[in-house]
Motif scaffolding. Structure first.
Motif, PDB file in Angstrom:
ATOM      1  N   GLU A 232      26.894   4.185  33.224  1.00 31.02           N
ATOM      2  CA  GLU A 232      27.665   5.173  32.612  1.00 31.02           C
ATOM      3  C   GLU A 232      28.493   4.038  31.426  1.00 31.02           C
ATOM      4  OE1 GLU A 232      31.034   7.423  31.143  1.00 31.02           O
ATOM      5  OE2 GLU A 232      31.294   5.588  32.438  1.00 31.02           O
ATOM      6  N   GLN A 233      29.185   2.871  32.191  1.00 26.68           N
ATOM      7  CA  GLN A 233      30.063   2.311  31.263  1.00 26.68           C
ATOM      8  C   GLN A 233      29.267   0.987  30.594  1.00 26.68           C
ATOM      9  OE1 GLN A 233      33.625   1.968  30.496  1.00 26.68           O
ATOM     10  NE2 GLN A 233      32.794   4.429  30.783  1.00 26.68           N
ATOM     11  N   TRP A 234      28.192   0.424  31.161  1.00 26.99           N
ATOM     12  CA  TRP A 234      27.706  -0.789  30.583  1.00 26.99           C
ATOM     13  C   TRP A 234      26.162  -0.748  30.037  1.00 26.99           C
ATOM     14  CZ3 TRP A 234      31.480  -3.630  29.187  1.00 26.99           C
ATOM     15  CH2 TRP A 234      31.045  -5.142  28.866  1.00 26.99           C
ATOM     16  N   ARG A 235      25.522   0.327  30.005  1.00 27.83           N
ATOM     17  CA  ARG A 235      24.331   0.235  29.656  1.00 27.83           C
ATOM     18  C   ARG A 235      24.222   0.018  28.131  1.00 27.83           C
ATOM     19  NH1 ARG A 235      24.961   6.048  30.595  1.00 27.83           N
ATOM     20  NH2 ARG A 235      24.758   7.337  28.591  1.00 27.83           N
ATOM     21  N   THR A 236      25.048  -0.054  27.287  1.00 24.21           N
ATOM     22  CA  THR A 236      25.085  -0.636  26.066  1.00 24.21           C
ATOM     23  C   THR A 236      25.053  -2.306  25.877  1.00 24.21           C
ATOM     24  OG1 THR A 236      27.406  -0.301  25.947  1.00 24.21           O
ATOM     25  CG2 THR A 236      25.933   1.570  25.008  1.00 24.21           C
ATOM     26  N   ASN A 237      25.151  -2.703  27.107  1.00 24.34           N
ATOM     27  CA  ASN A 237      25.622  -4.256  27.177  1.00 24.34           C
ATOM     28  C   ASN A 237      24.379  -5.154  27.733  1.00 24.34           C
ATOM     29  OD1 ASN A 237      27.935  -2.767  26.929  1.00 24.34           O
ATOM     30  ND2 ASN A 237      28.892  -4.752  26.402  1.00 24.34           N
ATOM     31  N   VAL A 238      23.328  -4.400  27.738  1.00 23.88           N
ATOM     32  CA  VAL A 238      22.012  -5.019  28.585  1.00 23.88           C
ATOM     33  C   VAL A 238      21.115  -5.702  27.648  1.00 23.88           C
ATOM     34  CG1 VAL A 238      22.152  -3.397  30.257  1.00 23.88           C
ATOM     35  CG2 VAL A 238      20.458  -2.933  28.411  1.00 23.88           C
ATOM     36  N   PHE A 239      21.475  -5.707  26.322  1.00 25.33           N
ATOM     37  CA  PHE A 239      20.204  -6.076  25.363  1.00 25.33           C
ATOM     38  C   PHE A 239      20.840  -7.558  24.974  1.00 25.33           C
ATOM     39  CE2 PHE A 239      21.189  -1.558  24.526  1.00 25.33           C
ATOM     40  CZ  PHE A 239      19.756  -1.233  24.701  1.00 25.33           C
ATOM     41  N   PRO A 241      20.524 -10.913  22.194  1.00 23.61           N
ATOM     42  CA  PRO A 241      20.697 -11.241  20.617  1.00 23.61           C
ATOM     43  C   PRO A 241      19.286 -10.929  20.208  1.00 23.61           C
ATOM     44  CG  PRO A 241      22.008 -12.859  22.062  1.00 23.61           C
ATOM     45  CD  PRO A 241      21.079 -12.114  23.320  1.00 23.61           C
ATOM     46  N   PRO A 242      19.423 -10.585  18.769  1.00 23.00           N
ATOM     47  CA  PRO A 242      20.614 -10.310  18.047  1.00 23.00           C
ATOM     48  C   PRO A 242      21.268  -8.866  18.007  1.00 23.00           C
ATOM     49  CG  PRO A 242      18.371 -10.308  16.704  1.00 23.00           C
ATOM     50  CD  PRO A 242      18.058 -10.576  18.055  1.00 23.00           C
ATOM     51  N   ILE A 243      20.683  -7.979  18.895  1.00 21.83           N
ATOM     52  CA  ILE A 243      21.456  -6.654  18.986  1.00 21.83           C
ATOM     53  C   ILE A 243      22.645  -6.596  19.019  1.00 21.83           C
ATOM     54  CG2 ILE A 243      21.158  -4.439  20.095  1.00 21.83           C
ATOM     55  CD1 ILE A 243      18.150  -4.864  20.580  1.00 21.83           C
ATOM     56  N   PRO A 244      23.273  -7.208  19.995  1.00 20.99           N
ATOM     57  CA  PRO A 244      24.974  -7.270  20.495  1.00 20.99           C
ATOM     58  C   PRO A 244      25.643  -8.043  19.163  1.00 20.99           C
ATOM     59  CG  PRO A 244      23.730  -8.930  21.898  1.00 20.99           C
ATOM     60  CD  PRO A 244      22.719  -8.041  21.234  1.00 20.99           C
ATOM     61  N   TRP A 245      24.802  -8.923  18.395  1.00 27.11           N
ATOM     62  CA  TRP A 245      25.572  -9.588  17.354  1.00 27.11           C
ATOM     63  C   TRP A 245      25.842  -8.634  16.054  1.00 27.11           C
ATOM     64  CZ3 TRP A 245      22.054 -14.235  17.447  1.00 27.11           C
ATOM     65  CH2 TRP A 245      22.268 -15.150  18.356  1.00 27.11           C
ATOM     66  N   ASP A 246      24.563  -7.813  15.909  1.00 29.49           N
ATOM     67  CA  ASP A 246      24.469  -7.263  14.388  1.00 29.49           C
ATOM     68  C   ASP A 246      24.757  -5.663  14.457  1.00 29.49           C
ATOM     69  OD1 ASP A 246      23.655  -9.736  13.587  1.00 29.49           O
ATOM     70  OD2 ASP A 246      21.599  -9.432  13.716  1.00 29.49           O
ATOM     71  N   LEU A 247      24.544  -4.995  15.431  1.00 30.05           N
ATOM     72  CA  LEU A 247      25.043  -3.639  15.481  1.00 30.05           C
ATOM     73  C   LEU A 247      26.711  -3.513  14.966  1.00 30.05           C
ATOM     74  CD1 LEU A 247      23.249  -1.846  18.350  1.00 30.05           C
ATOM     75  CD2 LEU A 247      22.387  -2.113  15.890  1.00 30.05           C
ATOM     76  N   GLU A 248      26.890  -2.449  14.265  1.00 38.71           N
ATOM     77  CA  GLU A 248      28.295  -2.376  13.783  1.00 38.71           C
ATOM     78  C   GLU A 248      29.084  -1.360  14.451  1.00 38.71           C
ATOM     79  OE1 GLU A 248      28.020  -1.551   9.573  1.00 38.71           O
ATOM     80  OE2 GLU A 248      27.493  -3.587   9.014  1.00 38.71           O
ATOM     81  N   LEU A 249      28.626  -0.032  14.824  1.00 31.12           N
ATOM     82  CA  LEU A 249      29.281   0.855  15.432  1.00 31.12           C
ATOM     83  C   LEU A 249      29.073   1.166  16.930  1.00 31.12           C
ATOM     84  CD1 LEU A 249      29.417   3.243  12.349  1.00 31.12           C
ATOM     85  CD2 LEU A 249      30.912   1.634  12.751  1.00 31.12           C
ATOM     86  N   ALA A 250      30.164   1.627  17.737  1.00 29.53           N
ATOM     87  CA  ALA A 250      29.950   2.333  19.065  1.00 29.53           C
ATOM     88  C   ALA A 250      28.684   3.112  19.006  1.00 29.53           C
ATOM     89  CB  ALA A 250      31.284   2.699  19.558  1.00 29.53           C
ATOM     90  N   ALA A 251      28.670   3.977  18.127  1.00 28.14           N
ATOM     91  CA  ALA A 251      27.620   5.058  18.077  1.00 28.14           C
ATOM     92  C   ALA A 251      26.154   4.449  17.907  1.00 28.14           C
ATOM     93  CB  ALA A 251      27.805   5.952  16.758  1.00 28.14           C
ATOM     94  N   HIS A 252      26.315   3.028  17.238  1.00 28.25           N
ATOM     95  CA  HIS A 252      24.959   2.426  17.103  1.00 28.25           C
ATOM     96  C   HIS A 252      24.585   2.086  18.563  1.00 28.25           C
ATOM     97  CE1 HIS A 252      25.852   1.564  12.561  1.00 28.25           C
ATOM     98  NE2 HIS A 252      25.588   2.793  12.799  1.00 28.25           N
ATOM     99  N   PHE A 253      25.443   1.496  19.311  1.00 28.54           N
ATOM    100  CA  PHE A 253      25.138   0.904  20.709  1.00 28.54           C
ATOM    101  C   PHE A 253      24.588   2.182  21.584  1.00 28.54           C
ATOM    102  CE2 PHE A 253      27.488  -2.725  19.114  1.00 28.54           C
ATOM    103  CZ  PHE A 253      26.865  -3.753  19.704  1.00 28.54           C
ATOM    104  N   ASP A 254      25.366   3.056  21.356  1.00 32.49           N
ATOM    105  CA  ASP A 254      25.114   4.417  22.292  1.00 32.49           C
ATOM    106  C   ASP A 254      23.512   4.829  21.960  1.00 32.49           C
ATOM    107  OD1 ASP A 254      27.290   4.474  23.939  1.00 32.49           O
ATOM    108  OD2 ASP A 254      28.557   5.594  22.337  1.00 32.49           O
ATOM    109  N   ALA A 255      23.417   4.759  20.518  1.00 32.72           N
ATOM    110  CA  ALA A 255      21.868   5.355  20.149  1.00 32.72           C
ATOM    111  C   ALA A 255      20.962   4.315  20.818  1.00 32.72           C
ATOM    112  CB  ALA A 255      21.806   5.235  18.656  1.00 32.72           C
TER     113      ALA A 255
END
Length: 324
Positions: A232-239, A241-255
């Motif tokens: 629930e809390q950390w699935r946006t943080n499994v990617f 680089p470069p994904i965590p470097w270059d996405l701009e918004l929380a909505a992008h990470f959630d997508a």
């Protein structure tokens, strides 16, 4: 025995609750603390992002713990301002503060409206910032006309001893690059073989100072809850680089995390209801030579985690170390 500290995640927890958490952590037997420095969370579910530097002053006054912070100078922050912040905290609380410097993420830096530079440009900019910050902390007047601009800056309030400037690295390549300038290295938990490569790259390139590790973990009294918290809390943080470097918004990470499964998350987070298993994981990191290990429970409720680890995990680690 390594120093075991608490990681305070501003992206997930209100700063008032984080302050209570570090006070409790000191009482529970944690040796230190560190915090993130974000403008935006990684997910709308996390839902916070307090200002780290205001919070650090309060947290260092409320406890006797040493603290660190991970910072990205050069875009959102001018390096002279970061040097002043480091100097003031270190003057107020001597020998209790370190900073790790990295190239940053677009999710925090895009707010300036500037374009997000290529990785090689960000690295060159960080080197300029390190030189500016270090010179200012040494009492020099600094001017710079490069990727950052500084005009006759001087720090009037400085600590007696310059605090450590760590390098922040995830890959072995970046760790070797950090060895050129850093007073120490911090990285994040991952497979043991990967961490061996990161540590080896830093030391083989001449890297000096302490090695620090931030460990992402999820604990609850039952396995299903621990897995749910991590996902629930950390699935946006499994990617990687470069994904965590270059996405701009929380909505992008959630997508991009829409189809991440609990099993996927468990490959990036140490998930278990077994406190003994967590102790084993932490001991395996200590065996790699890390001097400081910071525990980041990825859930938003910190009290139960801090109490349980203070009562059962930290004493077990101390006992094992006393026999080694």
């Amino acid at each position: 025995m390594p120093l075991y500290g608490l990681h305070a995640s501003h992206e997930q927890i209100h700063p008032r609750a984080l302050l209570d958490a570090v006070v409790l952590a000191e009482q529970a037997g944690f040796d230190a603390a560190m915090c993130s420095d974000h403008f935006s969370p990684w997910s709308a579910r996390q839902g916070q992002s307090g200002f780290a530097w205001s919070w650090l002053g309060a947290a260092m006054q409320a406890t006797g713990l040493p603290f660190g912070a991970v910072n990205a100078p050069g875009q959102r922050y001018h390096p002279a301002i970061i040097a002043q912040a480091i100097a003031t905290l270190s003057a107020m609380y001597p020998d209790r503060f370190w900073t790790a410097l990295g190239t940053g993420e677009a999710s925090n830096e895009h707010i300036t409206g500037q374009g997000w530079p290529r990785k090689d440009v960000r690295s060159a900019r960080l080197l300029e910032c390190v030189e500016v910050i270090r010179a200012l902390l040494d009492g020099e007047e600094v001017s710079c006309d490069g990727l950052v601009t500084v005009d006759r800056a001087r720090l009037w309030t400085r600590p007696e001893r310059r605090p450590a400037l760590f390098g922040a690295a995830v890959s072995a390549e970046t760790a070797a690059w950090c060895a050129r300038w850093a007073d120490g290295l911090i990285t994040v938990s991952g497979p043991i073989e990967h961490l061996k490569r990161v540590v080896g790259a830093y030391r083989d390139a001449g890297g000096q100072g302490k090695l620090a590790l931030q460990v992402h973990l999820s604990w609850a009294e039952d396995e299903d809850t621990a897995r749910h918290i991590a996902h629930e809390q950390w699935r946006t943080n499994v990617f990687r680089p470069p994904i965590p470097w270059d996405l701009e918004l929380a909505a992008h990470f959630d997508a991009v995390a829409e189809f991440v499964t609990p099993d996927d998350t468990a490959r990036a987070v140490n998930v278990s209801a077994d406190l003994g298993r967590h102790a084993e994981w932490l001991r395996s990191y200590a065996d790699l030579g890390f001097d400081e290990i910071y525990l980041h429970h990825v859930g938003q409720r910190q009290e139960e985690f801090i109490t349980a680890f203070g009562e059962s995990v930290l004493p077990r680690l101390a006992e094992v170390d006393s026999w080694s």
